[in-house]
Scaffold this motif. Structure first.
Motif, short mmCIF file in Angstrom:
data_model
loop_
_atom_site.label_atom_id
_atom_site.label_comp_id
_atom_site.label_asym_id
_atom_site.label_seq_id
_atom_site.Cartn_x
_atom_site.Cartn_y
_atom_site.Cartn_z
N TYR A 20 67.75 -37.44 34.41
CA TYR A 20 68.12 -37.96 35.72
C TYR A 20 69.42 -38.73 35.67
CZ TYR A 20 66.81 -42.83 34.72
OH TYR A 20 66.77 -44.09 34.23
N ALA A 23 72.75 -36.76 36.21
CA ALA A 23 73.24 -36.53 37.57
C ALA A 23 74.32 -37.55 37.92
CB ALA A 23 72.09 -36.60 38.57
N SER A 27 78.53 -37.02 38.53
CA SER A 27 79.28 -37.59 39.65
C SER A 27 80.45 -38.43 39.15
CB SER A 27 78.34 -38.44 40.51
OG SER A 27 79.05 -39.06 41.56
N VAL A 48 65.00 -32.20 36.64
CA VAL A 48 65.94 -32.32 37.76
C VAL A 48 66.32 -30.91 38.20
CG1 VAL A 48 68.13 -33.27 38.56
CG2 VAL A 48 66.87 -34.46 36.76
N GLN A 49 66.33 -30.68 39.49
CA GLN A 49 66.66 -29.36 40.01
C GLN A 49 68.15 -29.04 39.79
OE1 GLN A 49 64.75 -26.87 41.52
NE2 GLN A 49 63.08 -28.12 40.67
N THR A 52 70.86 -30.13 42.33
CA THR A 52 71.43 -31.48 42.30
C THR A 52 72.78 -31.48 41.58
OG1 THR A 52 69.23 -32.47 42.26
CG2 THR A 52 71.05 -33.85 41.51
N ALA A 55 75.55 -29.64 43.56
CA ALA A 55 76.13 -30.44 44.64
C ALA A 55 77.09 -31.50 44.09
CB ALA A 55 75.02 -31.11 45.45
N LEU A 56 76.77 -32.08 42.94
CA LEU A 56 77.59 -33.16 42.39
C LEU A 56 78.82 -32.65 41.65
CD1 LEU A 56 74.70 -35.43 41.06
CD2 LEU A 56 76.19 -35.91 43.01
#
Length: 411
Positions: A20, A23, A27, A48-49, A52, A55-56
């Motif tokens: 996690y 992620a 970013s 974690v998918q 995610t 998108a980041l």
């Protein structure tokens, strides 16, 4: 310009609860200007998918070696070839074991095996797993391959244990990545042709076969100096007392235990050294008698008679000819006064003074707060920095003095 502009980083996410944090790391790397391409193991995708990370990172996420979104290229080879850095965070015991033994059975390990880019790992696992001999052996093999590591933190782990194994915070990892690229883009290797002798860690003085006198030194500062000097082109010899640290890549390690062993190793290397940096915390005294068998407990108090141990730094200061000699003064009171006295008394060229009672500056911490003092009376205080950053600033100061230049007020 952002610090990572133009850098392509392949971020490998393996299957642990610390996924996690990856992620947030994605970013922050993207915000620093990097082009991040994420590879997830099948187990990581259970924590974690992939969406995610998509998108980041604003890019595709790779999870299956048999999926080829671009028919014109083979994905794992394309990623391996274009990477400026492969960063694996979290790096679980499983993926570390695979990489150490050349196993390539998924998208991540295949890409790592195929790349010629530098590889950096941020381990994360249960404290008992981290200290298991198999994991230690695998970490050593990867160190020998030239892989870099971002040490895990200590504290309460997700499993409930307290100890070392927590993934470094995303901010720390980004800082390490930025520092890595800064090293790579130096205009010149300013220590090339220099032989640097570094001492690190504690010493142990035997009382009997099961007991010894030692101190809390971890060796982190000395190892950081050795690593930084090697990165700047120096030929580095690291004389180290007992530590749990993996030796820096491409550095000659001379392991020792006692003051006498360290003394002998240092004196052997001194004539062919250009720079000597003695950061080891050496015992000032040693038992007058070392008992052949374990001492038995008596009824009354025990008196242990001690003799003065060899003063390695003083001897180096007396013997030096062309060498630039740097000492360390770890103190808890009147720090600068004691450091100045040591600088003069031991005929040093520079001394690094630090108050080990300060938070963030004690033995075993990952940071340090120091003041550099020179024979010319210069005094430069450094704010709290990682030990690697302190190492680089110390080397900057040494090079200025070797070039007969004054130190600036701020390095």
């Amino acid at each position: 310009m952002l610090p990572l502009t133009g850098k392509q980083i392949v971020l490998g996410v393996s299957g642990g609860i610390a996924a996690y944090k990856a992620a947030a790391l994605t970013s922050k790397l993207t915000q620093a200007g990097a082009l991040v391409r994420v590879i997830m193991t099948q187990n990581a995708a259970k924590f974690v998918q992939p969406l995610t990370f998509q998108a980041l990172s604003h890019g595709p996420v790779y999870t299956d070696i048999f999926e080829e979104p671009e028919p014109s290229v083979i994905s794992h080879i394309d990623l391996a070839d274009k990477a400026d850095l492969v960063l694996i965070a979290p790096a679980t015991a499983n993926v570390i074991g695979k990489m150490a033994n050349g196993i390539a059975d998924d998208m991540l390990t295949t890409t790592v095996l195929a790349t010629k880019a530098p590889v950096m790992l941020a381990p994360a696992m249960n404290v008992n797993m981290y200290h298991h001999p198999a994991v230690a052996q695998n970490l050593q093999k990867l160190t020998d391959f030239g892989y870099r590591f971002i040490e895990p933190g200590e504290g309460l782990l997700a499993c409930g244990w307290v100890g070392k194994g927590r993934l470094a915070e995303p901010e720390e990892i980004v800082e390490a990545v930025i520092r890595f690229f800064a090293e790579q883009t130096r205009e010149k290797q300013d220590l090339k042709g220099k032989r640097v002798l570094v001492t690190a860690g504690p010493t142990r003085e035997k009382i009997d076969p099961v007991r010894y006198i030692t101190n809390h030194a971890s060796g982190k500062m000395g190892y950081a100096i050795a690593e930084a000097a090697q990165a700047r082109g120096a030929d580095v010899v690291l004389v180290s007392g007992p530590t749990h640290l993996p030796p820096p890549a491409r550095v000659k390690l001379v392991p020792v235990e006692s003051v006498q062993e360290m003394y002998d190793a240092v004196m052997a290397e001194l004539p062919i050294s250009d720079i000597v940096i003695k950061s080891a915390a050496v015992s000032d005294y040693r038992p007058k008698v070392v008992h052949e068998h374990k001492m038995k407990k008596g009824e009354g108090p025990l008196v242990l008679e001690l003799d003065k141990a060899p003063d390695i730094l003083k001897e180096v200061g007396q013997r030096k000819e062309k060498q630039f000699v740097v000492g360390f003064a770890a103190e808890t009171q009147d720090v600068l006064q004691h450091a100045k006295g040591k600088l003069d008394r031991k005929n040093l060229d520079m001394i690094v003074a630090n108050d080990v009672s300060l938070e963030g500056a004690g033995m075993g911490s990952d940071t340090n707060i120091v003041t550099l003092l020179t024979r010319e009376g210069e005094q430069v205080a450094l704010d709290k920095l990682s030990k690697r950053e302190v190492a680089d600033k110390l080397l900057d100061a040494i090079l200025l003095k070797l070039d007969h230049q004054p130190l600036p007020e701020k390095l």
